[in-house]
Design a protein around this motif. Structure first.
Motif, short mmCIF file in Angstrom:
data_model
loop_
_atom_site.label_atom_id
_atom_site.label_comp_id
_atom_site.label_asym_id
_atom_site.label_seq_id
_atom_site.Cartn_x
_atom_site.Cartn_y
_atom_site.Cartn_z
N GLN A 44 0.82 -1.21 0.00
CA GLN A 44 0.00 0.00 0.00
C GLN A 44 0.85 1.26 0.00
OE1 GLN A 44 -2.54 -1.03 3.41
NE2 GLN A 44 -4.26 -0.99 1.97
N THR A 45 1.97 1.23 0.72
CA THR A 45 2.86 2.38 0.75
C THR A 45 3.44 2.66 -0.63
OG1 THR A 45 3.43 1.95 3.05
CG2 THR A 45 4.99 3.29 1.79
N ALA A 46 3.83 1.61 -1.35
CA ALA A 46 4.38 1.79 -2.69
C ALA A 46 3.32 2.36 -3.64
CB ALA A 46 4.92 0.46 -3.23
N TYR A 47 2.09 1.85 -3.55
CA TYR A 47 1.02 2.40 -4.39
C TYR A 47 0.69 3.84 -4.00
CZ TYR A 47 -0.15 -1.90 -6.87
OH TYR A 47 -0.13 -2.99 -7.70
N GLN A 48 0.74 4.15 -2.72
CA GLN A 48 0.48 5.52 -2.29
C GLN A 48 1.54 6.47 -2.84
OE1 GLN A 48 -2.22 6.77 -0.52
NE2 GLN A 48 -1.31 8.66 -1.27
N ARG A 49 2.78 6.02 -2.85
CA ARG A 49 3.85 6.85 -3.42
C ARG A 49 3.56 7.12 -4.89
NH1 ARG A 49 9.96 7.61 -3.58
NH2 ARG A 49 10.33 7.54 -5.80
N ARG A 50 3.12 6.09 -5.62
CA ARG A 50 2.80 6.28 -7.03
C ARG A 50 1.65 7.28 -7.17
NH1 ARG A 50 0.67 1.59 -11.00
NH2 ARG A 50 -1.10 1.75 -9.63
N ASN A 51 0.62 7.14 -6.36
CA ASN A 51 -0.51 8.05 -6.45
C ASN A 51 -0.10 9.49 -6.14
OD1 ASN A 51 -2.36 6.11 -7.23
ND2 ASN A 51 -2.85 5.56 -5.13
N ASP A 52 0.79 9.67 -5.19
CA ASP A 52 1.29 11.02 -4.88
C ASP A 52 2.07 11.59 -6.06
OD1 ASP A 52 0.13 10.71 -2.40
OD2 ASP A 52 2.02 10.30 -1.36
N LEU A 53 2.90 10.77 -6.67
CA LEU A 53 3.69 11.23 -7.82
C LEU A 53 2.80 11.55 -9.02
CD1 LEU A 53 6.73 8.80 -7.68
CD2 LEU A 53 6.77 11.26 -7.30
N ILE A 54 1.72 10.80 -9.20
CA ILE A 54 0.84 11.04 -10.34
C ILE A 54 0.24 12.44 -10.26
CG2 ILE A 54 -1.40 10.38 -11.33
CD1 ILE A 54 -0.60 7.46 -10.78
N GLY A 55 -0.14 12.88 -9.07
CA GLY A 55 -0.66 14.25 -8.92
C GLY A 55 0.35 15.28 -9.39
N ASN A 56 1.58 15.10 -9.01
CA ASN A 56 2.64 16.03 -9.44
C ASN A 56 2.86 15.94 -10.95
OD1 ASN A 56 3.09 16.91 -6.81
ND2 ASN A 56 4.64 15.36 -6.44
N LYS A 132 12.24 14.28 -14.22
CA LYS A 132 12.49 13.79 -12.86
C LYS A 132 11.31 12.97 -12.36
CE LYS A 132 13.69 15.21 -8.23
NZ LYS A 132 13.71 16.25 -7.23
N LEU A 133 10.09 13.46 -12.60
CA LEU A 133 8.90 12.72 -12.18
C LEU A 133 8.78 11.38 -12.91
CD1 LEU A 133 6.34 15.63 -11.91
CD2 LEU A 133 7.07 14.14 -10.05
N GLN A 134 9.14 11.39 -14.18
CA GLN A 134 9.09 10.15 -14.96
C GLN A 134 10.06 9.12 -14.37
OE1 GLN A 134 9.85 10.93 -19.11
NE2 GLN A 134 8.47 9.30 -19.77
N ASP A 135 11.26 9.57 -14.01
CA ASP A 135 12.23 8.67 -13.37
C ASP A 135 11.71 8.16 -12.01
OD1 ASP A 135 14.01 8.84 -15.44
OD2 ASP A 135 15.30 10.34 -14.47
N GLU A 136 11.10 9.06 -11.24
CA GLU A 136 10.55 8.68 -9.94
C GLU A 136 9.44 7.63 -10.11
OE1 GLU A 136 10.65 10.18 -6.59
OE2 GLU A 136 12.38 11.42 -6.97
N LEU A 137 8.61 7.81 -11.14
CA LEU A 137 7.54 6.84 -11.39
C LEU A 137 8.12 5.48 -11.78
CD1 LEU A 137 4.79 8.90 -13.18
CD2 LEU A 137 4.53 7.61 -11.07
N ALA A 138 9.15 5.48 -12.59
CA ALA A 138 9.77 4.21 -12.97
C ALA A 138 10.35 3.52 -11.73
CB ALA A 138 10.87 4.46 -14.01
N THR A 140 9.30 3.94 -8.68
CA THR A 140 8.16 3.53 -7.85
C THR A 140 7.54 2.25 -8.38
OG1 THR A 140 7.74 5.81 -7.22
CG2 THR A 140 5.92 4.26 -6.96
N GLU A 141 7.45 2.12 -9.69
CA GLU A 141 6.90 0.87 -10.27
C GLU A 141 7.77 -0.32 -9.85
OE1 GLU A 141 3.99 0.40 -11.75
OE2 GLU A 141 3.54 2.53 -11.61
N ASN A 142 9.09 -0.12 -9.79
CA ASN A 142 9.98 -1.18 -9.33
C ASN A 142 9.73 -1.50 -7.85
OD1 ASN A 142 11.25 -1.63 -11.78
ND2 ASN A 142 12.81 -0.09 -11.40
N GLN A 143 9.48 -0.44 -7.05
CA GLN A 143 9.18 -0.65 -5.64
C GLN A 143 7.87 -1.42 -5.47
OE1 GLN A 143 9.19 3.19 -3.76
NE2 GLN A 143 11.41 3.40 -3.85
N ALA A 147 7.45 -4.90 -3.60
CA ALA A 147 6.53 -5.04 -2.47
C ALA A 147 5.52 -6.16 -2.72
CB ALA A 147 5.80 -3.71 -2.23
N ARG A 148 5.00 -6.26 -3.94
CA ARG A 148 4.05 -7.33 -4.26
C ARG A 148 4.73 -8.70 -4.16
NH1 ARG A 148 1.22 -4.71 -9.50
NH2 ARG A 148 3.30 -5.15 -10.24
#
Length: 193
Positions: A44-56, A132-138, A140-143, A147-148
């Motif tokens: 859930q934390t990893a998905y939350q990070r992705r959701n936070d980054l998507i807003g940005n 930078k956001l694109q790199d962060e999303l990539a 996060t997808e690895n995270q 996690a899964r």
């Protein structure tokens, strides 16, 4: 008088051994259950990070280009849907996990369409914040993948423990479902312009 003390002592010792053994089984089952809950929290934390980054990311795209509103709207709606699905890891069912996974899949799909359609906007592709956001999303997808995977490993360990005999006889824990890919995840995302 001493003759009956020996058999009584043996019986008491056997009862104590069985009691401590069953307590050990229950405590170990609880430990594995808590490990599954912890790993679900990491998912859930990893998905939350992705959701936070998507807003940005959406705000960066909005500010940098006259972008297709339907694509941005799809990302925002998928993100809202994904954050509305919550699961109690101690009572998770395969159906709840499938619903959660389906919502997260919607985010992945709309985000993929957004990133592919960005290719039409050279100024956006050169925008430092966007890159930078694109790199962060990539990252996060690895995270999320990690996690899964760890969640499934802890479920395997938990299920193996509670379903083995004699543990199965002493524990009232239920088998937990694995995190599975959504139907069609093996096919590439279709992007239309």
């Amino acid at each position: 008088m001493k003759k009956w003390l020996i058999p009584v002592g043996i019986i008491i010792a056997l009862i104590a051994i069985i009691a401590f053994w069953s307590i050990g089984i229950k405590n170990t089952g609880l430990k594995y259950s808590q490990a599954v809950n912890k790993e679900w929290g990491n998912v859930q934390t990893a998905y939350q990070r992705r959701n936070d980054l998507i807003g940005n990311l959406v705000n960066t795209v909005k500010g940098a280009a006259d972008f297709e509103k339907s694509t941005l709207t799809a990302v925002i709606e998928a993100r809202a849907k994904a954050t509305s699905v919550t699961i109690d890891p101690s009572n998770v069912t395969p159906e709840q996990l499938a619903q959660f996974n389906q919502a997260q899949s919607g985010v992945s799909s709309s985000l993929s369409r957004l990133l592919v359609s960005v290719e039409q906007y050279p100024t956006l592709k050169a925008n430092e914040n966007f890159l930078k956001l694109q790199d962060e999303l990539a990252s996060t997808e690895n995270q999320i993948l990690t996690a899964r995977t760890r969640f499934n490993e802890s479920v395997q360990e938990y299920n193996g423990y509670i379903l083995s005999i004699p543990n199965k006889w002493f524990l009232d824990y239920k088998e937990k479902p694995y995190f599975e890919a959504v139907t069609g995840a093996d096919k590439p995302v279709e992007v239309k312009f």
